[in-house]
Structure formats: C-alpha cells, structure tokens
Design a protein around this motif. Sequence first.
Motif, PDB file in Angstrom:
ATOM      1  N   PRO A  57       3.866 -10.321   5.009  1.00  0.00           N
ATOM      2  CA  PRO A  57       2.745 -10.756   5.851  1.00  0.00           C
ATOM      3  C   PRO A  57       3.069 -10.796   7.341  1.00  0.00           C
ATOM      4  CG  PRO A  57       3.279 -12.423   4.196  1.00  0.00           C
ATOM      5  CD  PRO A  57       4.243 -11.303   4.020  1.00  0.00           C
ATOM      6  N   ALA A  58       4.337 -10.788   7.701  1.00  0.00           N
ATOM      7  CA  ALA A  58       4.715 -10.816   9.118  1.00  0.00           C
ATOM      8  C   ALA A  58       4.447  -9.482   9.819  1.00  0.00           C
ATOM      9  CB  ALA A  58       6.189 -11.189   9.271  1.00  0.00           C
ATOM     10  N   VAL A  59       4.266  -8.413   9.065  1.00  0.00           N
ATOM     11  CA  VAL A  59       3.997  -7.108   9.673  1.00  0.00           C
ATOM     12  C   VAL A  59       2.559  -7.108  10.185  1.00  0.00           C
ATOM     13  CG1 VAL A  59       3.817  -4.617   9.277  1.00  0.00           C
ATOM     14  CG2 VAL A  59       5.713  -5.909   8.295  1.00  0.00           C
ATOM     15  N   VAL A  60       2.417  -6.874  11.489  1.00  0.00           N
ATOM     16  CA  VAL A  60       1.103  -6.970  12.135  1.00  0.00           C
ATOM     17  C   VAL A  60       0.568  -5.628  12.630  1.00  0.00           C
ATOM     18  CG1 VAL A  60       1.429  -9.373  12.800  1.00  0.00           C
ATOM     19  CG2 VAL A  60       2.118  -7.557  14.373  1.00  0.00           C
ATOM     20  N   GLY A  61       1.339  -4.561  12.482  1.00  0.00           N
ATOM     21  CA  GLY A  61       0.842  -3.272  12.926  1.00  0.00           C
ATOM     22  C   GLY A  61       1.904  -2.198  12.904  1.00  0.00           C
ATOM     23  N   VAL A  62       1.476  -1.025  13.363  1.00  0.00           N
ATOM     24  CA  VAL A  62       2.377   0.120  13.398  1.00  0.00           C
ATOM     25  C   VAL A  62       2.135   0.912  14.678  1.00  0.00           C
ATOM     26  CG1 VAL A  62       0.838   1.646  12.060  1.00  0.00           C
ATOM     27  CG2 VAL A  62       3.281   2.091  12.091  1.00  0.00           C
ATOM     28  N   LYS A  63       3.216   1.350  15.284  1.00  0.00           N
ATOM     29  CA  LYS A  63       3.171   2.263  16.424  1.00  0.00           C
ATOM     30  C   LYS A  63       3.606   3.609  15.891  1.00  0.00           C
ATOM     31  CE  LYS A  63       4.204   4.139  20.610  1.00  0.00           C
ATOM     32  NZ  LYS A  63       4.229   5.564  20.768  1.00  0.00           N
ATOM     33  N   GLU A  64       2.714   4.545  15.882  1.00  0.00           N
ATOM     34  CA  GLU A  64       2.955   5.883  15.353  1.00  0.00           C
ATOM     35  C   GLU A  64       3.002   6.853  16.522  1.00  0.00           C
ATOM     36  OE1 GLU A  64       3.720   9.104  13.903  1.00  0.00           O
ATOM     37  OE2 GLU A  64       3.460   7.695  12.253  1.00  0.00           O
ATOM     38  N   VAL A  65       4.096   7.568  16.658  1.00  0.00           N
ATOM     39  CA  VAL A  65       4.259   8.494  17.769  1.00  0.00           C
ATOM     40  C   VAL A  65       3.246   9.638  17.705  1.00  0.00           C
ATOM     41  CG1 VAL A  65       5.845  10.118  18.856  1.00  0.00           C
ATOM     42  CG2 VAL A  65       6.665   7.903  18.102  1.00  0.00           C
ATOM     43  N   VAL A  66       2.953  10.126  16.526  1.00  0.00           N
ATOM     44  CA  VAL A  66       2.033  11.251  16.359  1.00  0.00           C
ATOM     45  C   VAL A  66       0.614  10.699  16.230  1.00  0.00           C
ATOM     46  CG1 VAL A  66       1.477  13.289  14.988  1.00  0.00           C
ATOM     47  CG2 VAL A  66       3.868  12.566  15.230  1.00  0.00           C
ATOM     48  N   SER A  67      -0.201  10.866  17.270  1.00  0.00           N
ATOM     49  CA  SER A  67      -1.515  10.219  17.311  1.00  0.00           C
ATOM     50  C   SER A  67      -2.425  10.604  16.151  1.00  0.00           C
ATOM     51  CB  SER A  67      -2.213  10.502  18.635  1.00  0.00           C
ATOM     52  OG  SER A  67      -2.417  11.878  18.809  1.00  0.00           O
ATOM     53  N   THR A  68      -2.293  11.820  15.650  1.00  0.00           N
ATOM     54  CA  THR A  68      -3.154  12.229  14.537  1.00  0.00           C
ATOM     55  C   THR A  68      -2.782  11.549  13.228  1.00  0.00           C
ATOM     56  OG1 THR A  68      -1.757  14.166  14.140  1.00  0.00           O
ATOM     57  CG2 THR A  68      -3.681  14.474  15.570  1.00  0.00           C
ATOM     58  N   HIS A  69      -1.654  10.850  13.181  1.00  0.00           N
ATOM     59  CA  HIS A  69      -1.243  10.154  11.960  1.00  0.00           C
ATOM     60  C   HIS A  69      -1.857   8.765  11.832  1.00  0.00           C
ATOM     61  CE1 HIS A  69       2.658  12.681  11.239  1.00  0.00           C
ATOM     62  NE2 HIS A  69       1.575  13.416  11.314  1.00  0.00           N
ATOM     63  N   VAL A  70      -2.332   8.189  12.925  1.00  0.00           N
ATOM     64  CA  VAL A  70      -2.884   6.830  12.876  1.00  0.00           C
ATOM     65  C   VAL A  70      -4.024   6.719  11.867  1.00  0.00           C
ATOM     66  CG1 VAL A  70      -4.076   5.026  14.186  1.00  0.00           C
ATOM     67  CG2 VAL A  70      -2.088   6.174  15.156  1.00  0.00           C
ATOM     68  N   PRO A  71      -4.984   7.634  11.842  1.00  0.00           N
ATOM     69  CA  PRO A  71      -6.060   7.509  10.861  1.00  0.00           C
ATOM     70  C   PRO A  71      -5.562   7.494   9.408  1.00  0.00           C
ATOM     71  CG  PRO A  71      -6.713   9.020  12.583  1.00  0.00           C
ATOM     72  CD  PRO A  71      -5.246   8.716  12.794  1.00  0.00           C
ATOM     73  N   ARG A  72      -4.418   8.126   9.140  1.00  0.00           N
ATOM     74  CA  ARG A  72      -3.857   8.083   7.777  1.00  0.00           C
ATOM     75  C   ARG A  72      -3.516   6.653   7.393  1.00  0.00           C
ATOM     76  NH1 ARG A  72       1.276  11.563   7.043  1.00  0.00           N
ATOM     77  NH2 ARG A  72       1.958  10.007   8.512  1.00  0.00           N
ATOM     78  N   PHE A  73      -2.912   5.916   8.331  1.00  0.00           N
ATOM     79  CA  PHE A  73      -2.561   4.519   8.071  1.00  0.00           C
ATOM     80  C   PHE A  73      -3.812   3.665   7.916  1.00  0.00           C
ATOM     81  CE2 PHE A  73       1.365   6.081  10.000  1.00  0.00           C
ATOM     82  CZ  PHE A  73       2.300   5.594   9.109  1.00  0.00           C
ATOM     83  N   GLN A  74      -4.782   3.869   8.787  1.00  0.00           N
ATOM     84  CA  GLN A  74      -6.018   3.099   8.717  1.00  0.00           C
ATOM     85  C   GLN A  74      -6.752   3.357   7.396  1.00  0.00           C
ATOM     86  OE1 GLN A  74      -7.499   4.681  12.453  1.00  0.00           O
ATOM     87  NE2 GLN A  74      -7.328   2.652  13.396  1.00  0.00           N
TER      88      GLN A  74
END
Length: 106
Positions: A57-74
């Motif tokens: 639960p302490a994980v609050v987000g992710v910084k992804e270097v490849v901008s097109t990968h963010v929607p995969r996480f979302q």
Amino acid sequence: MLGFTPYQKLTQRDAEEYVKAVTAAVPGVPVFLYNNSGRQPFDLEPATYVRILRACPAVVGVKEVVSTHVPRFQAAVAAAGLTPRGHMYFSGSDADFIEQFTEHGF
C-alpha cells in the motif's frame, strides 16, 4: 523514488520481492517506482505493478521513462478494479512535462 538495479536483468518476481522488502523496511514512507526501461535491462510489466499495488500500500505511483507505456499501467490498474488511492503516473523527459501534464495528466 525506488528504481530497479541497472546492473542485472531482474525477473518480474525479483522486482516484486525487491519492492516488498523495501516497503516493509520503511513502513509509512510513500514509495514511487521508477521504471527506466529505456536505459536498463529491466522493464516493469503492468501485471507486476498491479501485484505490487495489492501487496504494498505504500506504493503511490510510477515514473515511466517511455511515455507511451503509461496508459498500459493505467489500464492494468483499472482492469484489476483497484481504486487509484491517489496514484500518480509520470513520464517522459523534462521537455515533455508541460504537454504530458496538461494533455494527459501525467
């Protein structure tokens, strides 16, 4: 910000166990994962991210270097039915920040 080692190729399970160990060692400290897949031999998969969110639960987000990968996480978080808990997603370089933030929210 918690990054993954650039010196060895981790498995997804290795990364998951690493995040669990670090978050257990620093209870109450928010952790933001840094997936620098463009410069290291490891790429955090969205399914692994979902497992990490469920276990840490302490994980609050992710910084992804490849901008097109963010929607995969979302999409993976949404498909898993996880409440965002205020999760944040960041991506790209400093030069891309204004567009990413104003156009996409990350």
